[in-house]
Design a protein around this motif. Structure first.
Motif, mmCIF file in Angstrom:
data_model
loop_
_atom_site.group_PDB
_atom_site.id
_atom_site.type_symbol
_atom_site.label_atom_id
_atom_site.label_comp_id
_atom_site.label_asym_id
_atom_site.label_seq_id
_atom_site.Cartn_x
_atom_site.Cartn_y
_atom_site.Cartn_z
ATOM 1 N N LYS A 23 0.828 -1.212 0.000
ATOM 2 C CA LYS A 23 0.000 0.000 0.000
ATOM 3 C C LYS A 23 0.861 1.260 0.000
ATOM 4 O O LYS A 23 0.504 2.263 -0.605
ATOM 5 C CB LYS A 23 -0.908 0.012 1.244
ATOM 6 C CG LYS A 23 -2.064 -0.976 1.186
ATOM 7 C CD LYS A 23 -2.810 -1.004 2.523
ATOM 8 C CE LYS A 23 -3.913 -2.039 2.555
ATOM 9 N NZ LYS A 23 -5.070 -1.675 1.729
ATOM 10 N N GLY A 24 1.985 1.242 0.689
ATOM 11 C CA GLY A 24 2.851 2.420 0.779
ATOM 12 C C GLY A 24 2.323 3.426 1.771
ATOM 13 O O GLY A 24 2.961 3.753 2.768
ATOM 14 N N LEU A 25 1.119 3.927 1.517
ATOM 15 C CA LEU A 25 0.478 4.933 2.367
ATOM 16 C C LEU A 25 -0.859 4.360 2.829
ATOM 17 O O LEU A 25 -1.547 3.701 2.051
ATOM 18 C CB LEU A 25 0.255 6.209 1.555
ATOM 19 C CG LEU A 25 -0.070 7.517 2.268
ATOM 20 C CD1 LEU A 25 1.115 7.991 3.109
ATOM 21 C CD2 LEU A 25 -0.424 8.602 1.245
ATOM 22 N N ALA A 26 -1.230 4.612 4.093
ATOM 23 C CA ALA A 26 -2.529 4.134 4.581
ATOM 24 C C ALA A 26 -3.667 4.885 3.893
ATOM 25 O O ALA A 26 -3.479 6.009 3.413
ATOM 26 C CB ALA A 26 -2.607 4.316 6.099
ATOM 27 N N GLU A 27 -4.836 4.268 3.875
ATOM 28 C CA GLU A 27 -5.976 4.856 3.170
ATOM 29 C C GLU A 27 -6.398 6.203 3.740
ATOM 30 O O GLU A 27 -6.966 7.039 3.035
ATOM 31 C CB GLU A 27 -7.166 3.878 3.199
ATOM 32 C CG GLU A 27 -6.984 2.706 2.227
ATOM 33 C CD GLU A 27 -7.925 1.550 2.502
ATOM 34 O OE1 GLU A 27 -8.945 1.779 3.184
ATOM 35 O OE2 GLU A 27 -7.645 0.437 2.031
ATOM 36 N N ASP A 28 -6.139 6.432 5.024
ATOM 37 C CA ASP A 28 -6.513 7.707 5.656
ATOM 38 C C ASP A 28 -5.429 8.778 5.514
ATOM 39 O O ASP A 28 -5.517 9.845 6.102
ATOM 40 C CB ASP A 28 -6.851 7.494 7.144
ATOM 41 C CG ASP A 28 -5.697 6.859 7.911
ATOM 42 O OD1 ASP A 28 -4.550 6.863 7.400
ATOM 43 O OD2 ASP A 28 -5.921 6.341 9.018
ATOM 44 N N MET A 206 -2.426 12.226 -4.981
ATOM 45 C CA MET A 206 -2.827 11.157 -5.899
ATOM 46 C C MET A 206 -3.058 9.838 -5.162
ATOM 47 O O MET A 206 -3.958 9.068 -5.503
ATOM 48 C CB MET A 206 -1.793 10.999 -7.016
ATOM 49 C CG MET A 206 -1.944 12.051 -8.108
ATOM 50 S SD MET A 206 -0.837 11.771 -9.508
ATOM 51 C CE MET A 206 0.633 12.641 -8.993
ATOM 52 N N PHE A 207 -2.266 9.571 -4.135
ATOM 53 C CA PHE A 207 -2.473 8.368 -3.336
ATOM 54 C C PHE A 207 -3.844 8.391 -2.657
ATOM 55 O O PHE A 207 -4.456 7.350 -2.438
ATOM 56 C CB PHE A 207 -1.380 8.230 -2.265
ATOM 57 C CG PHE A 207 -0.200 7.426 -2.711
ATOM 58 C CD1 PHE A 207 -0.240 6.043 -2.676
ATOM 59 C CD2 PHE A 207 0.955 8.038 -3.169
ATOM 60 C CE1 PHE A 207 0.848 5.281 -3.095
ATOM 61 C CE2 PHE A 207 2.045 7.293 -3.595
ATOM 62 C CZ PHE A 207 1.991 5.914 -3.549
ATOM 63 N N ASN A 208 -4.305 9.583 -2.305
ATOM 64 C CA ASN A 208 -5.577 9.720 -1.590
ATOM 65 C C ASN A 208 -6.758 9.995 -2.515
ATOM 66 O O ASN A 208 -7.868 10.252 -2.046
ATOM 67 C CB ASN A 208 -5.464 10.842 -0.541
ATOM 68 C CG ASN A 208 -4.509 10.472 0.576
ATOM 69 O OD1 ASN A 208 -4.480 9.325 1.005
ATOM 70 N ND2 ASN A 208 -3.710 11.423 1.036
ATOM 71 N N ASP A 209 -6.550 9.937 -3.833
ATOM 72 C CA ASP A 209 -7.579 10.262 -4.809
ATOM 73 C C ASP A 209 -8.358 8.987 -5.169
ATOM 74 O O ASP A 209 -7.901 8.145 -5.938
ATOM 75 C CB ASP A 209 -6.920 10.861 -6.069
ATOM 76 C CG ASP A 209 -7.919 11.418 -7.066
ATOM 77 O OD1 ASP A 209 -9.024 10.843 -7.188
ATOM 78 O OD2 ASP A 209 -7.585 12.417 -7.744
ATOM 79 N N LYS A 210 -9.552 8.839 -4.574
ATOM 80 C CA LYS A 210 -10.353 7.615 -4.759
ATOM 81 C C LYS A 210 -10.808 7.454 -6.213
ATOM 82 O O LYS A 210 -10.859 6.346 -6.755
ATOM 83 C CB LYS A 210 -11.588 7.646 -3.840
ATOM 84 C CG LYS A 210 -11.261 7.725 -2.348
ATOM 85 C CD LYS A 210 -10.735 6.397 -1.825
ATOM 86 C CE LYS A 210 -10.591 6.380 -0.311
ATOM 87 N NZ LYS A 210 -9.450 7.110 0.196
ATOM 88 N N GLU A 211 -11.139 8.571 -6.863
ATOM 89 C CA GLU A 211 -11.580 8.512 -8.262
ATOM 90 C C GLU A 211 -10.453 7.981 -9.148
ATOM 91 O O GLU A 211 -10.654 7.116 -10.000
ATOM 92 C CB GLU A 211 -12.013 9.912 -8.734
ATOM 93 C CG GLU A 211 -12.561 9.920 -10.159
ATOM 94 C CD GLU A 211 -12.595 11.318 -10.789
ATOM 95 O OE1 GLU A 211 -12.928 11.398 -11.974
ATOM 96 O OE2 GLU A 211 -12.258 12.293 -10.094
#
Length: 495
Positions: A23-28, A206-211
């Motif tokens: 994942k690299g970065l957590a979803e939050d 970009m990591f946090n961009d759900k779309e």
């Protein structure tokens, strides 16, 4: 027993080591941290008889508990091989009373090689373990060194693509040339009109961009990171501090259990955080000395407890430290907040909204392990020249910041503890800045004339990484505005 990982910003989910690496970065938006820091379970005496690869296994197996012994040893063997130009992987050099841990003997002559040589193998192993069918897209921002080391590590690795963003006018000529000449069908390099913090913020967005994640998934892609926000980058950095201590013991420079100080030139905070993790695992470390250049946001934080990025961004001769948002500091904040994810999230939200936050007095008390110092551009030049004049040993501009801070710390505190300095890049990578610090008249020379002169005065061989780019063709020439990073990624991936 499996060591699990959770986000610095929420406690509701845990993941395995391999999932955290993927994942690299957590979803939050938080960073993955181990639920507990494991303790070293091998004696220093035993470690002092081991090779770098053997020490790496003893440290990494404590963190990456869902990897089998065979999987982890295979990753280590592939990473720390002939691509390093010394058998020791990370040699120690004693100069003027300090021990310089040379972390620049890998294929891109910077300390990032120490972790980015193994990350592709950890990542592809993790993908198989988790039955990932998507192609992994490594998305990374660089202040100069991570980019090339990541590109070299991931070039033509099956099942991956790598996209690196760097500040167009914010890296050294050698750093830029190393990146834009990178071969590999799966490698992409984009210069941005902006600084490193802009590149890093764009990547995080970009990591946090759900779309964007949805569009990528439809096309068979998913993001992962090669920045030090990835726990698969951070853990291999813990190894070299343990190895260095064991080597000092093996060489008779210290006694078993004797504490050492560690000085680290610091921008994104990952390298010194690795030393802090090593200390918390039981490595006998006294002070962790955080060395900043003129972008001294970390020095000010350790002095006052206030982190404030609302200041002028200064381009210096140590560009890999030209950073005002030190991403890995979040992991330390989480730890000194007694693993309180809500408190950590509140501070990170304040940083995003206002560009600053202030820690509590009780958190500040937990920073006693750290000391801060900084070097001006003149101090950095002076550190290079004085050590060369005294010993013939040549430092790069980042290590020179640490060298100056080390010397000043000793003068100010009268602390005579033996000191390890993290030497983070080869002087060949910053030949112009290094050579003109030694003698300003060298500035009339071309970049590669300076490289040859440095070879002559330092009595060291020109690294392959430099020889390779003398005549290499530019393969990447894309430049975009800092607001166009997402569009650039969509174009590369044709989504």
């Amino acid at each position: 027993m499996n060591l699990l990982y959770k986000s610095t910003r929420s406690n509701d989910k845990t993941v395995t080591a391999s999932q955290a690496i993927l994942k690299g970065l957590a979803e939050d938006g938080g960073l993955f941290v181990p639920e507990t820091l494991p303790a070293l379970n091998v004696s220093m005496e035993a470690l002092s008889k081991m090779s770098y690869q053997e020490v790496a296994y003893e440290v990494m197996k404590l963190f990456f508990t869902d990897f089998t012994e065979e999987e982890l040893k295979n990753c280590i063997a592939k990473a720390y091989d002939s691509k390093f130009d010394t058998e020791e992987i990370a040699p120690l050099v004693k100069a003027d009373g300090a021990y310089y841990l040379e972390l620049f003997h890998g294929s891109t002559i910077a300390f990032k090689d120490m972790a980015l040589s193994i990350l592709p193998h950890l990542l592809t192993t993790a993908a198989k373990k988790n039955n990932i069918k998507n192609e992994i897209v490594i998305l990374t921002a660089t202040s100069g060194d991570t980019g090339k080391a990541a590109l070299a590590g991931f070039a033509d690795v099956e099942g991956t693509k790598i996209i690196v963003f760097y500040p167009k006018n914010g890296v050294s000529p050698v750093q830029e040339r190393q990146m834009v000449t990178q071969k590999g069908k799966n490698t992409y390099v984009v210069g941005i009109k902006g600084n490193f913090d802009d590149a890093q913020s764009g990547v995080k967005a970009m990591f946090n961009d759900k779309e964007l994640a949805g569009k990528m998934d439809q096309k068979g892609f998913q993001f992962s990171s090669a920045n030090s926000i990835n726990i698969g980058r951070l853990v291999p950095q813990v190894v070299y501090y343990v190895y260095a201590y064991a080597k000092l013991l093996a060489d008779g420079e210290i006694k078993d259990g004797e504490k050492i100080n560690v000085v680290v030139p610091t921008g994104n905070f990952g390298n010194i955080l690795a030393a802090y993790y090593a200390k918390n695992m039981g490595l006998p470390v006294n002070k962790l000395i955080c060395a900043s250049n003129e972008n001294k946001v970390l020095f000010d934080f350790f002095e006052t407890g206030k982190y404030d990025r609302n200041r002028e961004f200064i381009l210096t001769s140590s560009p890999s430290m030209d950073i005002l948002i030190s991403s890995n500091l979040e992991r330390l904040i989480y730890k000194i907040a007694d693993n309180d994810a809500a408190a950590c999230k509140g501070l990170m939200d304040a940083l995003a909204a206002k560009g600053e936050y202030t820690i509590t007095e009780s958190m500040k008390e937990q920073l006693a392990d750290f000391a801060g110092g900084y070097a001006s551009e003149d101090n950095t030049k002076e550190a290079i020249k004085s050590l060369y004049d005294k010993t013939g040993y040549v430092l790069d501009t980042h290590t020179a910041v640490a060298s100056y801070v080390c010397r000043k710390y000793k003068e100010d505190t009268k602390d005579e503890t033996k000191t390890l300095v993290a030497s983070t890049a080869s002087p060949y990578k910053f030949a112009r800045s290094v050579m003109t610090a030694i003698d300003p008249s060298y500035d009339a020379m071309s970049d590669f004339e300076l490289v040859d002169k440095l070879c002559e005065i330092s009595k060291t061989a020109v690294p392959n990484a430099i020889e390779e780019i003398r005549t290499a063709s530019v393969l990447h020439d894309t430049v975009c505005d800092k607001t166009e990073m997402k569009a650039a990624v969509e174009k590369i991936l044709a989504i």
